[in-house]
Design a protein around this motif. Structure first.
Motif, PDB file in Angstrom:
ATOM      1  N   ASP A  14       0.899  -1.245   0.030  1.00 18.93           N
ATOM      2  CA  ASP A  14       0.068   0.001  -0.050  1.00 18.93           C
ATOM      3  C   ASP A  14       0.972   1.242  -0.064  1.00 18.93           C
ATOM      4  O   ASP A  14       2.118   1.283   0.558  1.00 18.93           O
ATOM      5  CB  ASP A  14      -1.035   0.071   1.138  1.00 18.93           C
ATOM      6  CG  ASP A  14      -0.181  -0.160   2.509  1.00 18.93           C
ATOM      7  OD1 ASP A  14       0.605  -0.802   2.855  1.00 18.93           O
ATOM      8  OD2 ASP A  14      -0.768   0.767   3.265  1.00 18.93           O
ATOM      9  N   ALA A  15       0.323   2.337  -0.434  1.00 19.67           N
ATOM     10  CA  ALA A  15       1.183   3.474  -0.860  1.00 19.67           C
ATOM     11  C   ALA A  15       0.284   4.618  -0.727  1.00 19.67           C
ATOM     12  O   ALA A  15      -0.703   4.810  -0.912  1.00 19.67           O
ATOM     13  CB  ALA A  15       1.852   3.447  -2.022  1.00 19.67           C
ATOM     14  N   TRP A  16       0.923   5.809  -0.090  1.00 17.74           N
ATOM     15  CA  TRP A  16       0.303   7.180  -0.199  1.00 17.74           C
ATOM     16  C   TRP A  16       1.028   8.255  -0.295  1.00 17.74           C
ATOM     17  O   TRP A  16       2.492   7.843   0.008  1.00 17.74           O
ATOM     18  CB  TRP A  16      -0.571   7.271   1.536  1.00 17.74           C
ATOM     19  CG  TRP A  16       0.323   7.166   2.517  1.00 17.74           C
ATOM     20  CD1 TRP A  16       0.770   8.041   3.331  1.00 17.74           C
ATOM     21  CD2 TRP A  16       0.603   6.137   3.092  1.00 17.74           C
ATOM     22  NE1 TRP A  16       1.436   7.810   4.166  1.00 17.74           N
ATOM     23  CE2 TRP A  16       1.579   6.596   4.396  1.00 17.74           C
ATOM     24  CE3 TRP A  16       0.604   4.674   3.039  1.00 17.74           C
ATOM     25  CZ2 TRP A  16       2.034   5.653   5.231  1.00 17.74           C
ATOM     26  CZ3 TRP A  16       1.245   3.980   3.963  1.00 17.74           C
ATOM     27  CH2 TRP A  16       2.080   4.360   5.201  1.00 17.74           C
ATOM     28  N   ASP A  17       0.696   9.514  -0.430  1.00 23.24           N
ATOM     29  CA  ASP A  17       1.506  10.516  -0.641  1.00 23.24           C
ATOM     30  C   ASP A  17       1.697  11.377   0.867  1.00 23.24           C
ATOM     31  O   ASP A  17       0.892  11.241   1.431  1.00 23.24           O
ATOM     32  CB  ASP A  17       0.874  11.601  -1.555  1.00 23.24           C
ATOM     33  CG  ASP A  17       1.045  11.079  -2.854  1.00 23.24           C
ATOM     34  OD1 ASP A  17       1.851  10.261  -3.394  1.00 23.24           O
ATOM     35  OD2 ASP A  17      -0.011  11.669  -3.781  1.00 23.24           O
ATOM     36  N   MET A  18       2.865  11.713   0.919  1.00 19.48           N
ATOM     37  CA  MET A  18       3.120  12.584   2.347  1.00 19.48           C
ATOM     38  C   MET A  18       3.796  13.761   1.818  1.00 19.48           C
ATOM     39  O   MET A  18       4.900  13.824   1.005  1.00 19.48           O
ATOM     40  CB  MET A  18       3.866  11.748   3.356  1.00 19.48           C
ATOM     41  CG  MET A  18       4.247  12.607   4.547  1.00 19.48           C
ATOM     42  SD  MET A  18       5.344  11.554   5.701  1.00 19.48           S
ATOM     43  CE  MET A  18       4.235  10.547   6.292  1.00 19.48           C
ATOM     44  N   ASP A  19       3.245  15.010   2.505  1.00 21.03           N
ATOM     45  CA  ASP A  19       4.205  16.211   2.123  1.00 21.03           C
ATOM     46  C   ASP A  19       5.099  16.392   3.179  1.00 21.03           C
ATOM     47  O   ASP A  19       4.894  16.096   4.468  1.00 21.03           O
ATOM     48  CB  ASP A  19       3.085  17.353   2.392  1.00 21.03           C
ATOM     49  CG  ASP A  19       2.173  17.464   1.378  1.00 21.03           C
ATOM     50  OD1 ASP A  19       2.571  17.178   0.232  1.00 21.03           O
ATOM     51  OD2 ASP A  19       0.991  17.794   1.365  1.00 21.03           O
ATOM     52  N   VAL A  20       6.309  16.670   2.765  1.00 16.55           N
ATOM     53  CA  VAL A  20       7.506  16.715   3.892  1.00 16.55           C
ATOM     54  C   VAL A  20       8.304  18.019   3.227  1.00 16.55           C
ATOM     55  O   VAL A  20       8.417  18.615   2.340  1.00 16.55           O
ATOM     56  CB  VAL A  20       8.552  15.723   3.635  1.00 16.55           C
ATOM     57  CG1 VAL A  20       7.936  14.184   3.965  1.00 16.55           C
ATOM     58  CG2 VAL A  20       9.137  15.470   2.150  1.00 16.55           C
ATOM     59  N   ARG A  21       9.206  18.567   4.403  1.00 12.11           N
ATOM     60  CA  ARG A  21      10.141  19.559   4.229  1.00 12.11           C
ATOM     61  C   ARG A  21      11.424  19.236   4.201  1.00 12.11           C
ATOM     62  O   ARG A  21      11.872  17.944   4.663  1.00 12.11           O
ATOM     63  CB  ARG A  21       9.773  20.647   5.406  1.00 12.11           C
ATOM     64  CG  ARG A  21       8.520  21.170   5.711  1.00 12.11           C
ATOM     65  CD  ARG A  21       8.567  22.214   6.704  1.00 12.11           C
ATOM     66  NE  ARG A  21       9.277  21.677   8.266  1.00 12.11           N
ATOM     67  CZ  ARG A  21       8.691  20.851   8.881  1.00 12.11           C
ATOM     68  NH1 ARG A  21       7.411  20.591   8.621  1.00 12.11           N
ATOM     69  NH2 ARG A  21       9.286  20.445   9.727  1.00 12.11           N
ATOM     70  N   PRO A  22      12.566  19.690   3.485  1.00 14.41           N
ATOM     71  CA  PRO A  22      13.643  19.209   3.273  1.00 14.41           C
ATOM     72  C   PRO A  22      14.469  19.181   4.704  1.00 14.41           C
ATOM     73  O   PRO A  22      15.323  18.178   5.003  1.00 14.41           O
ATOM     74  CB  PRO A  22      14.279  20.552   2.654  1.00 14.41           C
ATOM     75  CG  PRO A  22      13.524  21.201   1.744  1.00 14.41           C
ATOM     76  CD  PRO A  22      12.113  20.853   2.746  1.00 14.41           C
TER      77      PRO A  22
END
Length: 79
Positions: A14-22
């Motif tokens: 299973d996969a999903w998108d995640m917003d990350v910061r550098p």
């Protein structure tokens, strides 16, 4: 600056998108994954480009870019 990466479960796929910061540490990524998968944070390992990564490394230090995949390995817990 936020970027979106794909979090992929190494088992089950299973996969999903995640917003990350550098400047986000892998520990923070693990916290978010633990909440989503309802497993203890210490049961989770994160791998990038075939290598397990340490909690204190940042997204930027690892060279993660927009659209890259981080793989989640969840170890069995309990008995």
């Amino acid at each position: 600056m936020m970027m979106r990466v794909k979090i992929v479960s190494a088992i089950g796929g299973d996969a999903w998108d995640m917003d990350v910061r550098p400047d986000m540490k892998i520990k923070k990524v693990k916290e978010e994954v633990a909440k989503r998968k309802k497993v203890p944070e210490d049961a989770i390992s994160i791998a990038f480009r075939g290598f397990q990564v340490n909690d204190d490394r940042t997204i930027e230090e690892l060279g993660v870019e927009e659209g890259d995949k981080l793989y989640v390995i969840v170890r069995a817990t309990g008995g």
